[in-house]
Enzyme design. Sequence first.
Site, PDB file in Angstrom:
ATOM      1  N   GLY A 160       0.827  -1.198   0.000  1.00 19.19           N
ATOM      2  CA  GLY A 160       0.000   0.000   0.000  1.00 19.19           C
ATOM      3  C   GLY A 160       0.865   1.253   0.000  1.00 19.19           C
ATOM      4  O   GLY A 160       1.958   1.261  -0.576  1.00 19.19           O
TER       5      GLY A 160
ATOM      6  N   GLU B 204      22.486  -4.618 -21.341  1.00 21.99           N
ATOM      7  CA  GLU B 204      22.969  -5.879 -21.921  1.00 21.99           C
ATOM      8  C   GLU B 204      21.935  -6.479 -22.878  1.00 21.99           C
ATOM      9  O   GLU B 204      21.711  -7.681 -22.905  1.00 21.99           O
ATOM     10  CB  GLU B 204      23.406  -6.844 -20.815  1.00 21.99           C
ATOM     11  CG  GLU B 204      24.454  -6.158 -19.944  1.00 21.99           C
ATOM     12  CD  GLU B 204      25.359  -7.088 -19.182  1.00 21.99           C
ATOM     13  OE1 GLU B 204      25.521  -8.242 -19.620  1.00 21.99           O
ATOM     14  OE2 GLU B 204      25.931  -6.636 -18.184  1.00 21.99           O
TER      15      GLU B 204
HETATM   16  C1  LIG Z   1      22.453   2.072 -15.964  1.00 21.62           C
HETATM   17  C2  LIG Z   1      23.022   1.623 -17.254  1.00 21.62           C
HETATM   18  C3  LIG Z   1      24.204   0.901 -17.282  1.00 21.62           C
HETATM   19  C4  LIG Z   1      24.746   0.499 -18.494  1.00 21.62           C
HETATM   20  N1  LIG Z   1      25.963  -0.147 -18.508  1.00 21.62           N
HETATM   21  C5  LIG Z   1      26.579  -0.353 -19.702  1.00 21.62           C
HETATM   22  C6  LIG Z   1      27.926  -0.848 -19.748  1.00 21.62           C
HETATM   23  O1  LIG Z   1      28.541  -1.139 -18.708  1.00 21.62           O
HETATM   24  N2  LIG Z   1      28.523  -0.979 -20.951  1.00 21.62           N
HETATM   25  C7  LIG Z   1      27.879  -0.673 -22.112  1.00 21.62           C
HETATM   26  O2  LIG Z   1      28.479  -0.804 -23.173  1.00 21.62           O
HETATM   27  N3  LIG Z   1      26.599  -0.217 -22.109  1.00 21.62           N
HETATM   28  C8  LIG Z   1      25.950  -0.034 -20.926  1.00 21.62           C
HETATM   29  N4  LIG Z   1      24.663   0.459 -20.904  1.00 21.62           N
HETATM   30  C9  LIG Z   1      24.003   0.744 -22.161  1.00 21.62           C
HETATM   31  C10 LIG Z   1      22.824  -0.186 -22.477  1.00 21.62           C
HETATM   32  O3  LIG Z   1      23.271  -1.452 -22.798  1.00 21.62           O
HETATM   33  C11 LIG Z   1      21.990   0.472 -23.567  1.00 21.62           C
HETATM   34  O4  LIG Z   1      21.319   1.541 -22.983  1.00 21.62           O
HETATM   35  C12 LIG Z   1      21.019  -0.471 -24.220  1.00 21.62           C
HETATM   36  O5  LIG Z   1      21.710  -1.402 -24.975  1.00 21.62           O
HETATM   37  C13 LIG Z   1      20.004   0.243 -25.072  1.00 21.62           C
HETATM   38  O6  LIG Z   1      20.580   1.169 -25.933  1.00 21.62           O
HETATM   39  P1  LIG Z   1      20.025   2.671 -26.034  1.00 21.62           P
HETATM   40  O7  LIG Z   1      19.959   3.165 -24.654  1.00 21.62           O
HETATM   41  O8  LIG Z   1      20.807   3.409 -26.986  1.00 21.62           O
HETATM   42  O9  LIG Z   1      18.543   2.511 -26.540  1.00 21.62           O
HETATM   43  P2  LIG Z   1      18.055   2.412 -28.065  1.00 21.62           P
HETATM   44  O10 LIG Z   1      18.905   1.453 -28.790  1.00 21.62           O
HETATM   45  O11 LIG Z   1      17.917   3.764 -28.602  1.00 21.62           O
HETATM   46  O12 LIG Z   1      16.641   1.772 -27.874  1.00 21.62           O
HETATM   47  C14 LIG Z   1      15.446   2.513 -27.581  1.00 21.62           C
HETATM   48  C15 LIG Z   1      14.267   1.569 -27.698  1.00 21.62           C
HETATM   49  O13 LIG Z   1      14.147   1.128 -29.046  1.00 21.62           O
HETATM   50  C16 LIG Z   1      14.112  -0.273 -29.106  1.00 21.62           C
HETATM   51  N5  LIG Z   1      14.748  -0.729 -30.321  1.00 21.62           N
HETATM   52  C17 LIG Z   1      15.939  -0.354 -30.831  1.00 21.62           C
HETATM   53  N6  LIG Z   1      16.188  -1.016 -31.960  1.00 21.62           N
HETATM   54  C18 LIG Z   1      15.139  -1.834 -32.168  1.00 21.62           C
HETATM   55  C19 LIG Z   1      14.806  -2.785 -33.175  1.00 21.62           C
HETATM   56  N7  LIG Z   1      15.624  -3.040 -34.197  1.00 21.62           N
HETATM   57  N8  LIG Z   1      13.629  -3.439 -33.070  1.00 21.62           N
HETATM   58  C20 LIG Z   1      12.802  -3.218 -32.021  1.00 21.62           C
HETATM   59  N9  LIG Z   1      13.075  -2.343 -31.058  1.00 21.62           N
HETATM   60  C21 LIG Z   1      14.229  -1.657 -31.120  1.00 21.62           C
HETATM   61  C22 LIG Z   1      14.869  -0.705 -27.874  1.00 21.62           C
HETATM   62  O14 LIG Z   1      14.554  -2.035 -27.502  1.00 21.62           O
HETATM   63  C23 LIG Z   1      14.414   0.311 -26.877  1.00 21.62           C
HETATM   64  O15 LIG Z   1      13.185  -0.078 -26.347  1.00 21.62           O
HETATM   65  C24 LIG Z   1      24.086   0.819 -19.699  1.00 21.62           C
HETATM   66  C25 LIG Z   1      22.879   1.527 -19.664  1.00 21.62           C
HETATM   67  C26 LIG Z   1      22.365   1.944 -18.471  1.00 21.62           C
HETATM   68  C27 LIG Z   1      21.101   2.747 -18.480  1.00 21.62           C
END
Ligand SMILES: Cc1cc2nc3c(=O)[nH]c(=O)nc-3n(C[C@H](O)[C@H](O)[C@H](O)COP(=O)(O)OP(=O)(O)OC[C@H]3O[C@@H](n4cnc5c(N)ncnc54)[C@H](O)[C@@H]3O)c2cc1C
Lengths: 260, 379
Positions: free
Chosen positions: B339, B363
């Site tokens: 709650g 990841e």
């Molecule tokens: C707290 C945190 C820690 C992290 N740690 C690391 C790290 O240690 N090392 C590292 O390298 N990265 C790290 N990341 C990065 C993380 O892996 C990325 O944020 C993630 O892979 C998504 O990429 P983006 O944020 O650019 O989102 P985008 O790629 O822009 O995605 C936005 C949305 O679009 C969707 N989307 C994109 N392409 C497609 C597609 N072809 N079909 C359907 N849907 C799609 C995605 O699923 C998502 O919902 C971290 C991120 C955060 C927030």
Amino acid sequence: MKIVVCIKQVPDTTEIKINPTTGTLIRDGVPSIINPDDKAGLELALSIKDKFNAHITVITMGPAQAEDVLREAYAMGVDRAILLTDRKFAGADTLATSHALAGALRRLEFDLLITGRQAIDGDTAQVGPQIAEHLDLPQVSYLEHLDFDGKNTFTVKRRVEDGYEMLQVDGPCVVTVLSGAYKPRYMTVSGIVGAYEKEVEFWGFEQIDVVESKLGLKGSPTRVHKAFSRGVKAPGELYEVDTNEAAGIIISKLKEKFII
Amino acid sequence: MDFSLSKTETLFLQMIREFADKEVKPLAAEVDEEERFPVETVEKMAKLGIMGIPVPVEYGGAGGNNVLYSMAVEELSAACATTGVIVSAHTSLCAAPILEFGNKEQKAKYLPKLASGEWLGAFGLTEPNAGTDASSQQTIAVEDGDNYILNGSKIFITNAEYGHVYIIFAMTDKSKGVKGISAFIVEKDFPGFSVGKKEKKMGIRGSATCELIMENCVVPKANLLGKISEGFSIAMKTLDGGRIGIAAQALGIAQGAINETVKYVKERKQFGKPISAFQNTQFQLADMQTRVVASRLLVRQAAFKKDKGQNYSTEAAMAKLYAAETAMEVTNKAIQMHGGYGYTREYPVERMFRDAKITEIYEGTSEVQRMVISSALLK
Ligand SMILES: Cc1cc2nc3c(=O)[nH]c(=O)nc-3n(C[C@H](O)[C@H](O)[C@H](O)COP(=O)(O)OP(=O)(O)OC[C@H]3O[C@@H](n4cnc5c(N)ncnc54)[C@H](O)[C@@H]3O)c2cc1C
């Protein structure tokens, strides 16, 4: 420098249930642990090992599953583990237990023998001192702290009812340790991974130095007359008030009962 | 088929649960509230070998396996998800690729320091314009005598601020696209390397998530990880393993939230009885725990297959997808059962709900996991 630590596997419960017909402990379903006083003793041994490179042997008397506490001791960092197990040891009271352990200890060399003060499933605090008597060794019970000079002398702080004593004792000797004296270390990951690959030595009657009549049920003069659970306490009264008012209530209750 | 824990696993769980309960849980609220990296916890974990669980003894590790590692991340995360991801990123994303793709010298140089926890590891793949589409790397590496010169930046890098070693991806041949990416082992003291701005986050707030900047960063050729142009494949294989860690993190958060909820519903009374007496509470809890156990089986299966040297890529994707969505659903319900109290920071479920969300994103987002799973199905 050689240290032997006696440890016991006990049920992990402060609320030990007793079978009302047999008067024995019900151990089923209760997880087993290293007796807390013994675990503090183990930590004392390991802390000496950290500084002086001592060799540590742990020994326990019990059924086959008591092997688990020896594995845990391996994972904490001991060097050798012995499980004293034999039908002839079964049904032992503290005297017969201490005779069996002393029988095994006659086969081992050590400068320091550590036991816990008492086991939480029996609370007698007898086994450690009895071992010292059987082996004719000096003993310091209720140990709170130990300093080792790196040669053969131990300076020991011993808890007594109204304070503590500082004593000096030379090895070989026996100490019994309080659970609060040393905070046991965690097992290490590599210790855990290696624990089941190490050897646990199983010793029976044939391996130890003691006459059979002193062992097991035959060697146990103690008879349990009756064992019973304590009655449940009244639930007490609960007040949800601020601190000042609470103090007032406590004082008036204590006065009511002529405690103050 | 044997679902029972081995003696070693039982002993390991005993240790890691006690450690999580006594050393990790008491700090969780503070680490979150103050966005503080728990340095002291990392030191304690290092001493016990928790920073190198699956690393072989010959490289200074604990000589354990991925099943034990996943159990550790689960139990740590049940207490504090920040602590869980510190271990996960360090182990799966830095130590693991060096172990798997590094040469003899690289393993001898880096693994003992990483496995002992003396050094903390991190992984830099994501860039401002290369997220899900990780192949669009803009960081560039150019040969220069015995070195590569790296230029570019990475964002959202876990452990960045406290890291000593980073697995960095960069284009060595832009014309080849995905096939032109290479992986490098970069130390924080290499000239031209720096850590940039730290993110302010919704959850896992104690983990230091920062930008990495490489400005004419000098990386010796000896620090090329794997072969030239193998970088993208190294990144993808590394993330397969990493997903086991993140799935375990999600699983831990979910189990932690259930444990808190079970305690709460027995204590909280409404209409004259504990709310645990309402059938809705009971049924919700039954559904929550069933999903968590299903997640655990998926996580253990993926870890088990990795340990056996079998292909586990799909299993890891399934484990991460399911555990992450379970963590979201379970923490959401946990708050509902608390709650209004659950909406406040008085109770840990508020933090757990915020922590859970990231497991659906990093990841590989849940969408990416669905791509991995379906492409194996439809190939
Ligand atoms: C707290 C945190 C820690 C992290 N740690 C690391 C790290 O240690 N090392 C590292 O390298 N990265 C790290 N990341 C990065 C993380 O892996 C990325 O944020 C993630 O892979 C998504 O990429 P983006 O944020 O650019 O989102 P985008 O790629 O822009 O995605 C936005 C949305 O679009 C969707 N989307 C994109 N392409 C497609 C597609 N072809 N079909 C359907 N849907 C799609 C995605 O699923 C998502 O919902 C971290 C991120 C955060 C927030």
